[in-house]
Design an enzyme around this catalytic site. Sequence first.
Site, mmCIF file in Angstrom:
data_model
loop_
_atom_site.group_PDB
_atom_site.id
_atom_site.type_symbol
_atom_site.label_atom_id
_atom_site.label_comp_id
_atom_site.label_asym_id
_atom_site.label_seq_id
_atom_site.Cartn_x
_atom_site.Cartn_y
_atom_site.Cartn_z
ATOM 1 N N SER A 119 0.829 -1.208 0.000
ATOM 2 C CA SER A 119 0.000 0.000 0.000
ATOM 3 C C SER A 119 0.858 1.251 0.000
ATOM 4 C CB SER A 119 -0.862 0.051 1.270
ATOM 5 O OG SER A 119 -1.618 -1.096 1.399
ATOM 6 N N HIS A 140 -2.176 -3.268 -6.664
ATOM 7 C CA HIS A 140 -2.753 -2.875 -5.374
ATOM 8 C C HIS A 140 -4.254 -3.146 -5.336
ATOM 9 C CE1 HIS A 140 -3.599 0.447 -2.204
ATOM 10 N NE2 HIS A 140 -3.237 -0.675 -1.614
ATOM 11 N N GLU A 152 -5.181 -0.859 -8.467
ATOM 12 C CA GLU A 152 -4.238 0.140 -8.972
ATOM 13 C C GLU A 152 -3.031 -0.625 -9.528
ATOM 14 O OE1 GLU A 152 -4.758 4.155 -6.361
ATOM 15 O OE2 GLU A 152 -3.840 2.489 -5.282
ATOM 16 N N ASN A 190 -5.262 6.318 -1.882
ATOM 17 C CA ASN A 190 -4.893 6.736 -0.528
ATOM 18 C C ASN A 190 -4.377 8.173 -0.485
ATOM 19 O OD1 ASN A 190 -5.750 4.406 0.660
ATOM 20 N ND2 ASN A 190 -3.756 3.401 0.573
HETATM 21 N N1 LIG Z 1 -5.449 -4.995 4.749
HETATM 22 C C1 LIG Z 1 -5.690 -4.013 3.880
HETATM 23 O O1 LIG Z 1 -6.662 -3.261 3.995
HETATM 24 C C2 LIG Z 1 -4.774 -3.833 2.699
HETATM 25 C C3 LIG Z 1 -5.266 -3.205 1.546
HETATM 26 C C4 LIG Z 1 -4.428 -3.085 0.421
HETATM 27 C C5 LIG Z 1 -3.113 -3.543 0.499
HETATM 28 N N2 LIG Z 1 -2.660 -4.116 1.663
HETATM 29 C C6 LIG Z 1 -1.275 -4.601 1.672
HETATM 30 O O2 LIG Z 1 -1.298 -6.005 1.458
HETATM 31 C C7 LIG Z 1 -0.225 -6.626 2.170
HETATM 32 C C8 LIG Z 1 -0.771 -7.687 3.095
HETATM 33 O O3 LIG Z 1 -1.675 -7.095 3.989
HETATM 34 P P1 LIG Z 1 -2.667 -7.968 4.886
HETATM 35 O O4 LIG Z 1 -3.627 -7.032 5.482
HETATM 36 O O5 LIG Z 1 -3.146 -9.148 4.108
HETATM 37 O O6 LIG Z 1 -1.654 -8.481 6.008
HETATM 38 P P2 LIG Z 1 -1.819 -9.743 6.989
HETATM 39 O O7 LIG Z 1 -1.011 -9.417 8.184
HETATM 40 O O8 LIG Z 1 -3.253 -10.127 7.124
HETATM 41 O O9 LIG Z 1 -1.095 -10.938 6.181
HETATM 42 C C9 LIG Z 1 0.274 -10.982 5.927
HETATM 43 C C10 LIG Z 1 0.670 -12.448 5.783
HETATM 44 O O10 LIG Z 1 2.024 -12.517 5.326
HETATM 45 C C11 LIG Z 1 2.590 -13.638 5.943
HETATM 46 N N3 LIG Z 1 4.049 -13.596 5.895
HETATM 47 C C12 LIG Z 1 4.909 -12.910 6.697
HETATM 48 N N4 LIG Z 1 6.186 -13.196 6.348
HETATM 49 C C13 LIG Z 1 6.132 -14.079 5.302
HETATM 50 C C14 LIG Z 1 7.114 -14.748 4.528
HETATM 51 N N5 LIG Z 1 8.410 -14.578 4.752
HETATM 52 N N6 LIG Z 1 6.697 -15.577 3.535
HETATM 53 C C15 LIG Z 1 5.382 -15.766 3.305
HETATM 54 N N7 LIG Z 1 4.407 -15.157 4.020
HETATM 55 C C16 LIG Z 1 4.776 -14.325 5.005
HETATM 56 C C17 LIG Z 1 2.037 -13.592 7.365
HETATM 57 O O11 LIG Z 1 2.192 -14.853 8.008
HETATM 58 C C18 LIG Z 1 0.577 -13.224 7.092
HETATM 59 O O12 LIG Z 1 -0.228 -14.380 6.907
HETATM 60 C C19 LIG Z 1 0.532 -5.502 2.867
HETATM 61 O O13 LIG Z 1 1.581 -5.083 2.049
HETATM 62 C C20 LIG Z 1 -0.528 -4.407 2.975
HETATM 63 O O14 LIG Z 1 0.024 -3.105 3.035
HETATM 64 C C21 LIG Z 1 -3.446 -4.291 2.741
#
Ligand SMILES: NC(=O)c1ccc[n+]([C@@H]2O[C@H](COP(=O)([O-])OP(=O)(O)OC[C@H]3O[C@@H](n4cnc5c(N)ncnc54)[C@H](O)[C@@H]3O)[C@@H](O)[C@H]2O)c1
Length: 289
Positions: A119, A140, A152, A190
């Site tokens: 993000s 994104h 995006e 954002n």
């Molecule tokens: N949650 C939102 O609203 C949102 C929206 C758009 C983008 N994002 C982006 O998406 C990404 C993920 O966000 P999320 O909310 O799903 O996070 P989350 O914390 O729910 O999930 C992240 C996952 O990554 C895993 N992980 C950590 N290290 C790892 C590794 N070395 N190998 C494989 N997996 C690994 C964790 O175990 C976890 O299951 C981030 O970059 C976030 O900025 C989030």
Amino acid sequence: MKIESVGVVGAGAMGNGIAQIAAVVGLKIVLIDVTDAALAKAVATLSASLSRLVEKGKLAPSARKAALARIETSVDYQKLEAADIVIEASSENTDLKIRILREVESRVRSDAIIATNTSSISITALGATLERPDRFIGMHFFNPVALMPLVEVVQGSQTSPETAASVRELAQHVGKVPISVKDSPGFVVNRILIPMINEAFFVLAENVATAEEIDAGMQLGANHPLGPLALADLIGLDVCLSVMDVFQNDFGDLKYRACPLLREMVTAGKLGRKTGQGVYTYDKVSTPR
Ligand SMILES: NC(=O)c1ccc[n+]([C@@H]2O[C@H](COP(=O)([O-])OP(=O)(O)OC[C@H]3O[C@@H](n4cnc5c(N)ncnc54)[C@H](O)[C@@H]3O)[C@@H](O)[C@H]2O)c1
């Protein structure tokens, strides 16, 4: 490039949503996380989500079964070797993402695309750590992935037009609407949304209106489905604050100054729905009291 096989690294909220929508349209998925427990949780979440679609009559029971059969889970990055694209959706941490992206690049075919769902981290900066930055791009998605129509497609300065075209096509194939975005802090959504939320905190702090009236104003006067303060509670006040701090730091422009009330609430642990207290108070099921 025709994309038929998708690797997803990180099976959290975003990763399991991406795996779900891609499997439903017939793509083969390899979903990677660090523990079997995280993968089991992801599969339980996405199969429940698919069941809800079946209950609503939006998906045939056989299509649900077929989608689940197309999803393979593993803790082994080697399983990514056949993927046409790998979408990285691990936690939002630059060092972790660089480590994962390099590992992915060492496992995939040289013509595979690598995308990140970050993000806030620069696509150009992440791409610069890879051997093939022309095949690296931002993809994104928005939360919840199954419901939000936008993607995006973020081109870093070394991303090739061919990579961008393939990823736009993939976004459409999984039922989303892509917009093309140049790498810049906050991308498009954002960059506009979070300063608006920040402004709502200034309006609240100045007692121009109550929280309920501010939200009603933007819902009824600007046709927003949710008021900015209720939305801040949903996103997390800490997330909103850190995005404002990134904007002020990266653009060096005072117009991105975080509202002191927002900062004070974060310091006090009032982060929104996830802590039960933000601008509004929530009970356990996260509905405003
Ligand atoms: N949650 C939102 O609203 C949102 C929206 C758009 C983008 N994002 C982006 O998406 C990404 C993920 O966000 P999320 O909310 O799903 O996070 P989350 O914390 O729910 O999930 C992240 C996952 O990554 C895993 N992980 C950590 N290290 C790892 C590794 N070395 N190998 C494989 N997996 C690994 C964790 O175990 C976890 O299951 C981030 O970059 C976030 O900025 C989030």
